[in-house]
Design a protein around this motif. Sequence first.
Motif, PDB file in Angstrom:
ATOM      1  N   THR A  47      45.538  32.819  35.808  1.00 27.97           N
ATOM      2  CA  THR A  47      44.835  33.739  36.698  1.00 27.97           C
ATOM      3  C   THR A  47      43.590  33.047  37.240  1.00 27.97           C
ATOM      4  OG1 THR A  47      43.609  34.655  34.823  1.00 27.97           O
ATOM      5  CG2 THR A  47      45.653  35.794  35.461  1.00 27.97           C
ATOM      6  N   LEU A  48      42.937  33.680  38.188  1.00 22.47           N
ATOM      7  CA  LEU A  48      41.672  33.174  38.722  1.00 22.47           C
ATOM      8  C   LEU A  48      40.555  34.072  38.204  1.00 22.47           C
ATOM      9  CD1 LEU A  48      42.717  32.359  42.399  1.00 22.47           C
ATOM     10  CD2 LEU A  48      42.559  30.799  40.443  1.00 22.47           C
ATOM     11  N   HIS A  49      39.455  33.464  37.822  1.00 21.90           N
ATOM     12  CA  HIS A  49      38.387  34.176  37.126  1.00 21.90           C
ATOM     13  C   HIS A  49      37.466  34.944  38.080  1.00 21.90           C
ATOM     14  CE1 HIS A  49      36.280  34.934  33.421  1.00 21.90           C
ATOM     15  NE2 HIS A  49      35.133  34.653  34.015  1.00 21.90           N
ATOM     16  N   GLU A  50      37.375  36.240  37.868  1.00 19.98           N
ATOM     17  CA  GLU A  50      36.420  37.120  38.553  1.00 19.98           C
ATOM     18  C   GLU A  50      36.402  36.952  40.077  1.00 19.98           C
ATOM     19  OE1 GLU A  50      32.724  36.367  36.450  1.00 19.98           O
ATOM     20  OE2 GLU A  50      33.271  37.856  34.933  1.00 19.98           O
ATOM     21  N   THR A  51      37.566  37.066  40.690  1.00 21.56           N
ATOM     22  CA  THR A  51      37.635  36.895  42.145  1.00 21.56           C
ATOM     23  C   THR A  51      36.758  37.890  42.882  1.00 21.56           C
ATOM     24  OG1 THR A  51      39.580  38.320  42.371  1.00 21.56           O
ATOM     25  CG2 THR A  51      39.979  35.960  42.024  1.00 21.56           C
ATOM     26  N   MET A  62      39.230  29.271  46.008  1.00 21.51           N
ATOM     27  CA  MET A  62      39.662  29.285  44.602  1.00 21.51           C
ATOM     28  C   MET A  62      41.148  28.971  44.499  1.00 21.51           C
ATOM     29  SD  MET A  62      37.635  32.657  43.160  1.00 21.51           S
ATOM     30  CE  MET A  62      38.033  32.390  41.424  1.00 21.51           C
ATOM     31  N   ARG A  63      41.490  28.176  43.493  1.00 19.72           N
ATOM     32  CA  ARG A  63      42.887  27.846  43.229  1.00 19.72           C
ATOM     33  C   ARG A  63      42.999  27.404  41.786  1.00 19.72           C
ATOM     34  NH1 ARG A  63      44.314  23.183  42.006  1.00 19.72           N
ATOM     35  NH2 ARG A  63      46.484  23.598  42.463  1.00 19.72           N
ATOM     36  N   GLY A  64      44.203  27.292  41.308  1.00 23.03           N
ATOM     37  CA  GLY A  64      44.440  26.793  39.967  1.00 23.03           C
ATOM     38  C   GLY A  64      45.875  26.326  39.843  1.00 23.03           C
ATOM     39  N   ASP A  65      46.106  25.435  38.916  1.00 22.48           N
ATOM     40  CA  ASP A  65      47.475  24.987  38.659  1.00 22.48           C
ATOM     41  C   ASP A  65      48.216  26.088  37.917  1.00 22.48           C
ATOM     42  OD1 ASP A  65      46.980  22.519  39.813  1.00 22.48           O
ATOM     43  OD2 ASP A  65      46.343  21.628  37.917  1.00 22.48           O
ATOM     44  N   GLY A  66      49.466  26.288  38.265  1.00 25.27           N
ATOM     45  CA  GLY A  66      50.298  27.246  37.555  1.00 25.27           C
ATOM     46  C   GLY A  66      49.927  28.695  37.787  1.00 25.27           C
ATOM     47  N   THR A  67      49.424  29.028  38.971  1.00 29.17           N
ATOM     48  CA  THR A  67      49.109  30.419  39.315  1.00 29.17           C
ATOM     49  C   THR A  67      50.291  31.039  40.064  1.00 29.17           C
ATOM     50  OG1 THR A  67      48.190  29.904  41.487  1.00 29.17           O
ATOM     51  CG2 THR A  67      46.652  29.840  39.597  1.00 29.17           C
ATOM     52  N   LYS A 104      44.737  42.344  42.498  1.00 31.57           N
ATOM     53  CA  LYS A 104      45.660  42.991  41.553  1.00 31.57           C
ATOM     54  C   LYS A 104      46.716  42.029  41.027  1.00 31.57           C
ATOM     55  CE  LYS A 104      45.208  47.614  43.478  1.00 31.57           C
ATOM     56  NZ  LYS A 104      45.885  48.675  44.231  1.00 31.57           N
ATOM     57  N   VAL A 105      47.011  40.980  41.766  1.00 29.20           N
ATOM     58  CA  VAL A 105      48.050  40.025  41.376  1.00 29.20           C
ATOM     59  C   VAL A 105      47.481  38.864  40.568  1.00 29.20           C
ATOM     60  CG1 VAL A 105      49.765  38.372  42.256  1.00 29.20           C
ATOM     61  CG2 VAL A 105      49.438  40.568  43.415  1.00 29.20           C
ATOM     62  N   ILE A 106      46.276  38.432  40.876  1.00 31.62           N
ATOM     63  CA  ILE A 106      45.804  37.121  40.433  1.00 31.62           C
ATOM     64  C   ILE A 106      44.573  37.131  39.547  1.00 31.62           C
ATOM     65  CG2 ILE A 106      44.332  36.695  42.463  1.00 31.62           C
ATOM     66  CD1 ILE A 106      46.687  34.096  41.074  1.00 31.62           C
ATOM     67  N   CYS A 107      43.857  38.245  39.420  1.00 27.86           N
ATOM     68  CA  CYS A 107      42.548  38.188  38.774  1.00 27.86           C
ATOM     69  C   CYS A 107      42.603  38.290  37.251  1.00 27.86           C
ATOM     70  CB  CYS A 107      41.614  39.254  39.323  1.00 27.86           C
ATOM     71  SG  CYS A 107      39.895  38.935  38.824  1.00 27.86           S
ATOM     72  N   TYR A 108      41.783  37.499  36.630  1.00 31.08           N
ATOM     73  CA  TYR A 108      41.592  37.435  35.187  1.00 31.08           C
ATOM     74  C   TYR A 108      41.264  38.802  34.597  1.00 31.08           C
ATOM     75  CZ  TYR A 108      39.301  36.041  30.810  1.00 31.08           C
ATOM     76  OH  TYR A 108      38.940  35.908  29.492  1.00 31.08           O
ATOM     77  N   CYS A 109      40.487  39.601  35.296  1.00 33.52           N
ATOM     78  CA  CYS A 109      40.013  40.872  34.737  1.00 33.52           C
ATOM     79  C   CYS A 109      41.153  41.843  34.441  1.00 33.52           C
ATOM     80  CB  CYS A 109      38.959  41.517  35.635  1.00 33.52           C
ATOM     81  SG  CYS A 109      39.573  42.201  37.169  1.00 33.52           S
ATOM     82  N   HIS A 110      42.288  41.677  35.081  1.00 32.27           N
ATOM     83  CA  HIS A 110      43.433  42.564  34.830  1.00 32.27           C
ATOM     84  C   HIS A 110      44.321  42.071  33.687  1.00 32.27           C
ATOM     85  CE1 HIS A 110      42.806  45.148  38.269  1.00 32.27           C
ATOM     86  NE2 HIS A 110      42.634  44.077  39.025  1.00 32.27           N
ATOM     87  N   PHE A 111      44.422  40.768  33.493  1.00 30.62           N
ATOM     88  CA  PHE A 111      45.434  40.212  32.602  1.00 30.62           C
ATOM     89  C   PHE A 111      44.901  39.253  31.548  1.00 30.62           C
ATOM     90  CE2 PHE A 111      47.063  40.513  37.000  1.00 30.62           C
ATOM     91  CZ  PHE A 111      47.890  41.611  36.842  1.00 30.62           C
TER      92      PHE A 111
END
Length: 145
Positions: A47-51, A62-67, A104-111
């Motif tokens: 996930t991406l942190h605190e978008t 913002m990006r990350g490997d394996g997102t 809703k798809v990518i953020c750290y705060c949900h998952f």
Amino acid sequence: MKHHAIDELQIVAEVNQDFPRRALSRSERLERWAELLEQNPQRRLSTLHETEYQPARVRATMRGDGTPISVAFEDPVLRAAGLENDSYGEAKRFFELSDEQLHKVICYCHFGATVSASTAARHIRAMLVEKQPGLFARLRQIFLG
């Protein structure tokens, strides 16, 4: 995924930059993304942190490997349709999503640190059925602003 400049790629392969892009509707793009995620539903994706707290300029890069976004970018069909990289801003543009939807798809705060591919796909599919404004609401918006 390793990224290379086009000049570097031309050393090892012929690169045709005139390759025609295949036009896909927003629904087709979202459907394709969900299908790609569903191919390996148990896969844990970053996930991406605190978008929601990042300035728009920072959030866009913002990006990350394996997102979930990088899964979409690995797909040659979506790249041919115009997905240019695996950043948050590019996913927002290409899939025509609001910050709230992509959050809703990518953020750290949900998952937490990872989200299952099936969960990400479920959130993407929900965007396909979100109520769209009716004909009269759209016409009123067009004519009355």
